[in-house]
Design a protein around this motif. Structure first.
Motif, mmCIF file in Angstrom:
data_model
loop_
_atom_site.group_PDB
_atom_site.id
_atom_site.type_symbol
_atom_site.label_atom_id
_atom_site.label_comp_id
_atom_site.label_asym_id
_atom_site.label_seq_id
_atom_site.Cartn_x
_atom_site.Cartn_y
_atom_site.Cartn_z
ATOM 1 N N SER A 203 0.848 -1.215 -0.069
ATOM 2 C CA SER A 203 0.001 0.023 0.045
ATOM 3 C C SER A 203 0.944 1.275 -0.068
ATOM 4 C CB SER A 203 -1.014 -0.034 1.138
ATOM 5 O OG SER A 203 -0.115 -0.011 2.556
ATOM 6 N N GLN A 204 2.181 1.178 0.425
ATOM 7 C CA GLN A 204 3.136 2.282 0.513
ATOM 8 C C GLN A 204 4.069 2.380 -0.584
ATOM 9 O OE1 GLN A 204 2.048 4.658 3.101
ATOM 10 N NE2 GLN A 204 0.543 2.814 3.082
ATOM 11 N N VAL A 205 4.612 1.173 -0.919
ATOM 12 C CA VAL A 205 5.597 1.125 -1.859
ATOM 13 C C VAL A 205 5.331 0.606 -3.479
ATOM 14 C CG1 VAL A 205 7.266 0.925 -0.055
ATOM 15 C CG2 VAL A 205 6.718 -1.270 -1.371
ATOM 16 N N GLY A 206 4.088 0.221 -3.564
ATOM 17 C CA GLY A 206 3.721 -0.335 -4.813
ATOM 18 C C GLY A 206 4.657 -1.813 -5.140
ATOM 19 N N ASP A 207 5.084 -1.835 -6.266
ATOM 20 C CA ASP A 207 6.121 -2.859 -6.616
ATOM 21 C C ASP A 207 7.473 -3.044 -6.036
ATOM 22 O OD1 ASP A 207 7.456 -1.388 -8.315
ATOM 23 O OD2 ASP A 207 6.765 -2.247 -10.215
ATOM 24 N N GLY A 208 7.743 -1.824 -5.547
ATOM 25 C CA GLY A 208 9.286 -1.701 -4.850
ATOM 26 C C GLY A 208 10.360 -1.567 -5.695
ATOM 27 N N VAL A 209 9.943 -1.513 -7.231
ATOM 28 C CA VAL A 209 11.320 -1.708 -8.009
ATOM 29 C C VAL A 209 11.951 -0.346 -7.988
ATOM 30 C CG1 VAL A 209 11.921 -1.800 -10.494
ATOM 31 C CG2 VAL A 209 10.208 -3.234 -9.714
ATOM 32 N N GLU A 210 11.649 0.639 -8.314
ATOM 33 C CA GLU A 210 12.195 1.986 -8.068
ATOM 34 C C GLU A 210 12.711 2.112 -6.615
ATOM 35 O OE1 GLU A 210 13.323 4.098 -10.408
ATOM 36 O OE2 GLU A 210 12.174 2.604 -11.750
ATOM 37 N N LEU A 211 11.858 1.855 -5.582
ATOM 38 C CA LEU A 211 12.408 1.804 -4.282
ATOM 39 C C LEU A 211 13.788 1.027 -4.091
ATOM 40 C CD1 LEU A 211 12.142 2.848 -1.105
ATOM 41 C CD2 LEU A 211 10.748 0.450 -1.068
ATOM 42 N N GLU A 212 13.931 -0.095 -4.670
ATOM 43 C CA GLU A 212 14.956 -1.053 -4.369
ATOM 44 C C GLU A 212 16.138 -0.368 -5.109
ATOM 45 O OE1 GLU A 212 16.608 -5.827 -5.016
ATOM 46 O OE2 GLU A 212 14.643 -5.067 -5.441
ATOM 47 N N ARG A 213 16.053 0.094 -6.347
ATOM 48 C CA ARG A 213 17.126 0.978 -6.837
ATOM 49 C C ARG A 213 17.621 1.909 -6.116
ATOM 50 N NH1 ARG A 213 14.730 1.959 -11.240
ATOM 51 N NH2 ARG A 213 15.343 0.124 -12.473
#
Length: 243
Positions: A203-213
């Motif tokens: 609910s906060q990070v979506g799929d997390g792909v950009e966050l992981e980068r």
């Protein structure tokens, strides 16, 4: 940066945070190392993160969603005991009530170590310096010292709940001013678990792909600054003896 030697023979640890997902951003790699070493870790989350999402979302449903996400995230790093204090999200203060509630958890869990957020502003990373974070840190510090060890503090915990005083031996503080950080933890081997925990907060990070980068860049830079070398990741703390 001087590196203190953390206490040995840690049996249990308590992590206190303001919102669901705070721990996973700030310390989940370290927590995963602790649980892998046999440390029993409890999470104490001061709010349920209900002040998030679309403006027209149902607050109670958001709270249920975020609590479920935090439990799922905790399980990714070996934590099964998650306590929510249900203080209001977005208006958290280091009130005597919050101090009492954290003290209750400390006396119940009886941890050797507490990890909490800094009550001070980190001017280098203002977006993470949420007032709720600082309030949870201030209240957690007061609960560690002097409240949890003082039999006269929050007398109802002793007189009515039978919770005996407890002395926490060590406090770890995250997201504080850079000049106060004194202990680096190499989380290279647990970084994937940290990211799995963060992806649990859909609910906060979506799929997390950009966050992981972004996080690989940030925590990689922290590791390089600590001399750990290319390809490493690190979380950094201020470690304080409470003796």
């Amino acid at each position: 940066m001087s590196t203190p030697i953390p206490i040995e023979n840690v049996r249990s640890a308590l992590v206190v945070a303001a919102h669901p997902d705070d721990i996973d951003f700030g310390a989940a790699g370290t927590v995963a190392l602790w649980t892998a070493a046999g440390v029993a870790v409890t999470y104490c989350i001061c709010t349920s993160g209900e002040a998030s999402g679309d403006p027209d979302r149902d607050e109670a449903e958001m709270a249920r969603t975020r609590e479920a996400e935090q439990r799922a995230a905790a399980s990714q790093v070996g934590v099964e005991d998650v306590v929510f204090l249900h203080h209001p999200d977005g208006t958290l203060t280091a009130s005597i009530e919050l101090r009492r509630d954290i003290t209750r958890v400390i006396r119940d869990v009886r941890p050797d170590r507490v990890l909490a957020w800094s009550p001070e502003i980190n001017w280098e990373r203002v977006p993470t310096t949420h007032p709720d974070h600082r309030a949870s840190g201030e209240a957690a510090f007061a609960a560690v010292f002097p409240d949890s060890r003082n039999p006269h503090a929050h007398r109802e915990l002793l007189d009515r709940a039978g919770l005996e005083p407890w002395t926490v031996r060590e406090l770890w503080i995250t997201d504080g001013p850079a000049s106060l950080r004194n202990h680096v933890v190499d989380v290279t081997e647990t970084f994937d678990k940290k990211m799995a925990a963060l992806r649990s907060h859909a609910s906060q990070v979506g799929d997390g792909v950009e966050l992981e980068r972004a996080l690989r860049a940030a925590f990689g830079a922290t590791a390089r600054a600590a001399g750990l070398g290319e390809g490493s990741y690190a979380e950094v703390f201020q470690v304080v003896s409470t003796a």
